[in-house]
Design a protein around this motif. Structure first.
Motif, PDB file in Angstrom:
ATOM      1  N   ALA A  16     -16.324   1.845   3.945  1.00 41.68           N
ATOM      2  CA  ALA A  16     -14.913   3.071   3.949  1.00 41.68           C
ATOM      3  C   ALA A  16     -14.251   1.732   3.065  1.00 41.68           C
ATOM      4  CB  ALA A  16     -14.863   3.333   4.734  1.00 41.68           C
ATOM      5  N   ARG A  17     -14.269   2.918   1.867  1.00 40.16           N
ATOM      6  CA  ARG A  17     -12.500   2.172   1.245  1.00 40.16           C
ATOM      7  C   ARG A  17     -10.939   2.868   1.985  1.00 40.16           C
ATOM      8  NH1 ARG A  17     -13.427  -1.632  -2.636  1.00 40.16           N
ATOM      9  NH2 ARG A  17     -11.695  -0.791  -3.160  1.00 40.16           N
ATOM     10  N   ALA A  18     -10.113   1.481   1.578  1.00 35.58           N
ATOM     11  CA  ALA A  18      -8.726   2.155   2.692  1.00 35.58           C
ATOM     12  C   ALA A  18      -8.191   2.905   1.156  1.00 35.58           C
ATOM     13  CB  ALA A  18      -8.221   1.199   2.537  1.00 35.58           C
ATOM     14  N   ASP A  19      -7.116   4.170   1.613  1.00 38.55           N
ATOM     15  CA  ASP A  19      -6.210   4.197   0.717  1.00 38.55           C
ATOM     16  C   ASP A  19      -5.270   2.954   1.023  1.00 38.55           C
ATOM     17  OD1 ASP A  19      -3.638   6.095   0.246  1.00 38.55           O
ATOM     18  OD2 ASP A  19      -5.066   6.245  -0.865  1.00 38.55           O
ATOM     19  N   THR A  20      -3.830   2.964   0.027  1.00 36.19           N
ATOM     20  CA  THR A  20      -3.073   1.943  -0.372  1.00 36.19           C
ATOM     21  C   THR A  20      -2.219   2.801   0.631  1.00 36.19           C
ATOM     22  OG1 THR A  20      -1.682   3.024  -1.976  1.00 36.19           O
ATOM     23  CG2 THR A  20      -3.484   1.006  -2.421  1.00 36.19           C
ATOM     24  N   LYS A  21      -1.944   3.635   1.975  1.00 32.71           N
ATOM     25  CA  LYS A  21      -1.010   4.627   2.608  1.00 32.71           C
ATOM     26  C   LYS A  21      -1.595   4.202   4.573  1.00 32.71           C
ATOM     27  CE  LYS A  21       0.110   8.272   0.370  1.00 32.71           C
ATOM     28  NZ  LYS A  21      -0.307   8.089  -1.434  1.00 32.71           N
ATOM     29  N   ASP A  22      -2.742   2.978   3.892  1.00 33.07           N
ATOM     30  CA  ASP A  22      -3.111   2.765   4.904  1.00 33.07           C
ATOM     31  C   ASP A  22      -2.840   1.198   5.038  1.00 33.07           C
ATOM     32  OD1 ASP A  22      -5.516   4.941   5.931  1.00 33.07           O
ATOM     33  OD2 ASP A  22      -6.407   3.633   4.599  1.00 33.07           O
ATOM     34  N   TYR A  23      -1.954   1.040   4.521  1.00 34.52           N
ATOM     35  CA  TYR A  23      -1.564  -0.933   4.502  1.00 34.52           C
ATOM     36  C   TYR A  23       0.497  -0.080   4.599  1.00 34.52           C
ATOM     37  CZ  TYR A  23      -5.965  -2.400   3.276  1.00 34.52           C
ATOM     38  OH  TYR A  23      -6.917  -2.028   3.136  1.00 34.52           O
ATOM     39  N   GLU A  24       0.520  -1.192   5.465  1.00 35.62           N
ATOM     40  CA  GLU A  24       2.651  -1.097   5.080  1.00 35.62           C
ATOM     41  C   GLU A  24       2.892  -2.876   5.673  1.00 35.62           C
ATOM     42  OE1 GLU A  24       4.532   1.263   7.972  1.00 35.62           O
ATOM     43  OE2 GLU A  24       3.889   0.049   9.996  1.00 35.62           O
ATOM     44  N   PHE A  25       4.147  -3.144   5.161  1.00 39.14           N
ATOM     45  CA  PHE A  25       5.320  -3.814   5.458  1.00 39.14           C
ATOM     46  C   PHE A  25       6.163  -3.779   6.963  1.00 39.14           C
ATOM     47  CE2 PHE A  25       4.455  -4.994   0.925  1.00 39.14           C
ATOM     48  CZ  PHE A  25       3.716  -6.386   1.126  1.00 39.14           C
ATOM     49  N   GLN A  26       6.358  -4.443   7.529  1.00 37.88           N
ATOM     50  CA  GLN A  26       7.286  -4.613   8.769  1.00 37.88           C
ATOM     51  C   GLN A  26       7.959  -6.092   8.337  1.00 37.88           C
ATOM     52  OE1 GLN A  26       4.609  -3.751  11.793  1.00 37.88           O
ATOM     53  NE2 GLN A  26       4.161  -2.601  11.200  1.00 37.88           N
ATOM     54  N   LEU A  45       9.102  -4.505  -1.480  1.00 34.58           N
ATOM     55  CA  LEU A  45       8.108  -5.042  -2.029  1.00 34.58           C
ATOM     56  C   LEU A  45       6.878  -4.261  -2.030  1.00 34.58           C
ATOM     57  CD1 LEU A  45       8.022  -6.895   1.054  1.00 34.58           C
ATOM     58  CD2 LEU A  45       9.032  -7.705  -0.788  1.00 34.58           C
ATOM     59  N   GLY A  46       6.183  -4.308  -3.634  1.00 30.81           N
ATOM     60  CA  GLY A  46       5.474  -3.937  -3.787  1.00 30.81           C
ATOM     61  C   GLY A  46       3.951  -5.110  -4.027  1.00 30.81           C
ATOM     62  N   ALA A  47       2.598  -5.134  -3.337  1.00 26.26           N
ATOM     63  CA  ALA A  47       1.068  -5.836  -3.579  1.00 26.26           C
ATOM     64  C   ALA A  47       0.425  -5.150  -3.686  1.00 26.26           C
ATOM     65  CB  ALA A  47       1.406  -6.074  -2.745  1.00 26.26           C
ATOM     66  N   LYS A  48      -0.381  -5.671  -4.609  1.00 29.79           N
ATOM     67  CA  LYS A  48      -2.130  -5.342  -4.310  1.00 29.79           C
ATOM     68  C   LYS A  48      -2.956  -6.172  -3.848  1.00 29.79           C
ATOM     69  CE  LYS A  48      -2.206  -3.613  -8.385  1.00 29.79           C
ATOM     70  NZ  LYS A  48      -1.891  -2.126  -8.544  1.00 29.79           N
ATOM     71  N   VAL A  49      -3.578  -5.344  -1.878  1.00 30.35           N
ATOM     72  CA  VAL A  49      -4.993  -5.620  -1.834  1.00 30.35           C
ATOM     73  C   VAL A  49      -5.560  -6.147  -1.957  1.00 30.35           C
ATOM     74  CG1 VAL A  49      -5.289  -5.680   0.796  1.00 30.35           C
ATOM     75  CG2 VAL A  49      -3.059  -5.070   0.101  1.00 30.35           C
ATOM     76  N   GLN A  50      -5.945  -7.349  -2.158  1.00 28.44           N
ATOM     77  CA  GLN A  50      -7.466  -7.663  -2.187  1.00 28.44           C
ATOM     78  C   GLN A  50      -8.967  -6.834  -1.467  1.00 28.44           C
ATOM     79  OE1 GLN A  50      -7.826 -10.877  -3.651  1.00 28.44           O
ATOM     80  NE2 GLN A  50      -5.427 -11.116  -3.446  1.00 28.44           N
ATOM     81  N   GLY A  51      -9.405  -6.184  -2.745  1.00 29.23           N
ATOM     82  CA  GLY A  51     -10.899  -5.306  -2.659  1.00 29.23           C
ATOM     83  C   GLY A  51      -9.776  -3.882  -2.544  1.00 29.23           C
ATOM     84  N   GLU A  52      -8.707  -3.714  -2.645  1.00 27.67           N
ATOM     85  CA  GLU A  52      -8.365  -2.420  -3.598  1.00 27.67           C
ATOM     86  C   GLU A  52      -7.587  -2.035  -4.283  1.00 27.67           C
ATOM     87  OE1 GLU A  52      -8.661  -0.228  -0.698  1.00 27.67           O
ATOM     88  OE2 GLU A  52      -9.476  -1.908   1.350  1.00 27.67           O
ATOM     89  N   THR A  53      -7.918  -0.640  -4.597  1.00 27.23           N
ATOM     90  CA  THR A  53      -7.162  -0.146  -5.865  1.00 27.23           C
ATOM     91  C   THR A  53      -5.904   0.421  -5.824  1.00 27.23           C
ATOM     92  OG1 THR A  53      -8.222   1.536  -5.943  1.00 27.23           O
ATOM     93  CG2 THR A  53      -9.210   0.056  -7.506  1.00 27.23           C
ATOM     94  N   GLY A  54      -4.643   0.206  -6.053  1.00 29.67           N
ATOM     95  CA  GLY A  54      -3.645   1.054  -6.277  1.00 29.67           C
ATOM     96  C   GLY A  54      -2.960  -0.292  -5.678  1.00 29.67           C
ATOM     97  N   THR A  55      -0.981   0.136  -5.755  1.00 32.64           N
ATOM     98  CA  THR A  55      -0.664  -1.167  -4.929  1.00 32.64           C
ATOM     99  C   THR A  55       0.095  -0.477  -3.330  1.00 32.64           C
ATOM    100  OG1 THR A  55       0.593  -1.017  -6.890  1.00 32.64           O
ATOM    101  CG2 THR A  55       2.289  -1.686  -5.791  1.00 32.64           C
ATOM    102  N   VAL A  56       0.193  -1.606  -2.436  1.00 36.67           N
ATOM    103  CA  VAL A  56       1.295  -1.165  -1.402  1.00 36.67           C
ATOM    104  C   VAL A  56       2.661  -1.550  -2.158  1.00 36.67           C
ATOM    105  CG1 VAL A  56       1.661  -1.362   1.193  1.00 36.67           C
ATOM    106  CG2 VAL A  56      -0.592  -1.785  -0.120  1.00 36.67           C
ATOM    107  N   GLU A  57       2.845  -0.289  -1.715  1.00 36.66           N
ATOM    108  CA  GLU A  57       4.708   0.055  -1.603  1.00 36.66           C
ATOM    109  C   GLU A  57       5.853   0.320  -0.369  1.00 36.66           C
ATOM    110  OE1 GLU A  57       6.506   1.037  -6.011  1.00 36.66           O
ATOM    111  OE2 GLU A  57       4.164   1.966  -5.594  1.00 36.66           O
ATOM    112  N   ASN A  58       5.943  -0.664   0.027  1.00 34.77           N
ATOM    113  CA  ASN A  58       7.393  -0.371   0.961  1.00 34.77           C
ATOM    114  C   ASN A  58       8.894  -0.622   0.631  1.00 34.77           C
ATOM    115  OD1 ASN A  58       4.964  -1.550   3.366  1.00 34.77           O
ATOM    116  ND2 ASN A  58       5.968   0.423   3.807  1.00 34.77           N
ATOM    117  N   LYS A  59       9.731  -0.079   1.296  1.00 34.14           N
ATOM    118  CA  LYS A  59      11.624  -0.155   1.534  1.00 34.14           C
ATOM    119  C   LYS A  59      11.506  -0.582   2.229  1.00 34.14           C
ATOM    120  CE  LYS A  59      12.592   2.638  -2.659  1.00 34.14           C
ATOM    121  NZ  LYS A  59      12.098   0.886  -3.785  1.00 34.14           N
ATOM    122  N   LEU A  60      12.240  -2.322   3.428  1.00 37.28           N
ATOM    123  CA  LEU A  60      12.971  -1.489   3.922  1.00 37.28           C
ATOM    124  C   LEU A  60      14.016  -2.467   4.356  1.00 37.28           C
ATOM    125  CD1 LEU A  60       9.889  -4.411   4.366  1.00 37.28           C
ATOM    126  CD2 LEU A  60       9.504  -2.260   5.846  1.00 37.28           C
TER     127      LEU A  60
END
Length: 131
Positions: free
Chosen positions: A23-33, A110-125
Motif C-alpha cells: 500500500a502506498r503511503a500519503d505524505t500526510k503519513d509522515y511528520e518531522f518532530q 522543512l521540506g523533504a522527499k521520502v524514498q519511494g513516495e510521491t509528493g513532499t513532506v512539509e512541516n513547520k516546527l
C-alpha cells in the motif's frame, strides 16, 4: 459463461499482483518532530526526527531539499538565520547547525522527499531559544 484459459490466467495474475503490492503511503503519513523543543541561544545544533505516523518508526534516507529558520512565533518572520544540514547521528534523525541570534520563539520549516513516495513532506516546527 465460459472463460478461455488465457483470460482466467490473466485475471488470476492481476488479482495476485493487487494483493501483493504494498500500500502506498500519503505524505500526510509522515511528520518531522523536534528531539528538543528548547535550545541555547547562539550556535546550536537541532536534531529532528522524521517518523512514519502509521508505525511510529523513524524514516531514514529522506532528502531534505528545503530548510528555513525564522522568528515567526514572535511575529518577526523576516528575522531569519543561517541553517546548515549536518551528517545524521542515527537513521531517521536529521541534524542542522543554526545560529539563533536572539532568545525567543523560532520556527523551523522543512521540506523533504521520502524514498519511494510521491509528493513532499512539509512541516513547520516551533522551538524556543533561551539565554
Amino acid at each position: 459463461m465460459t472463460q478461455n484459459p488465457f483470460t482466467r490466467a490473466m485475471t488470476a495474475a492481476l488479482l495476485g499482483l493487487a494483493l501483493t503490492s504494498p500500500a502506498r503511503a500519503d505524505t500526510k503519513d509522515y511528520e518531522f518532530q523536534l528531539v528538543k523543543n528548547e535550545v541555547k541561544q547562539g550556535e546550536a545544533v537541532l536534531d529532528v526526527r522524521l517518523i512514519d505516523k502509521r508505525t511510529a518508526k523513524p524514516v531514514p534516507d529522506a532528502v531534505i531539499f528545503a530548510k528555513r529558520i525564522d522568528m515567526a512565533p514572535d511575529s518577526m518572520e523576516e528575522m531569519t538565520s543561517k541553517i546548515e544540514q549536518m551528517p545524521s547521528p542515527e537513521p531517521g534523525v536529521y541534524r542542522f547547525k543554526v545560529k539563533l541570534t536572539m532568545a525567543g520563539g523560532w520556527r523551523l520549516s522543512l521540506g523533504a522527499k521520502v524514498q519511494g513516495e510521491t509528493g513532499t513532506v512539509e512541516n513547520k516546527l516551533v522551538l524556543k531559544a533561551v539565554k
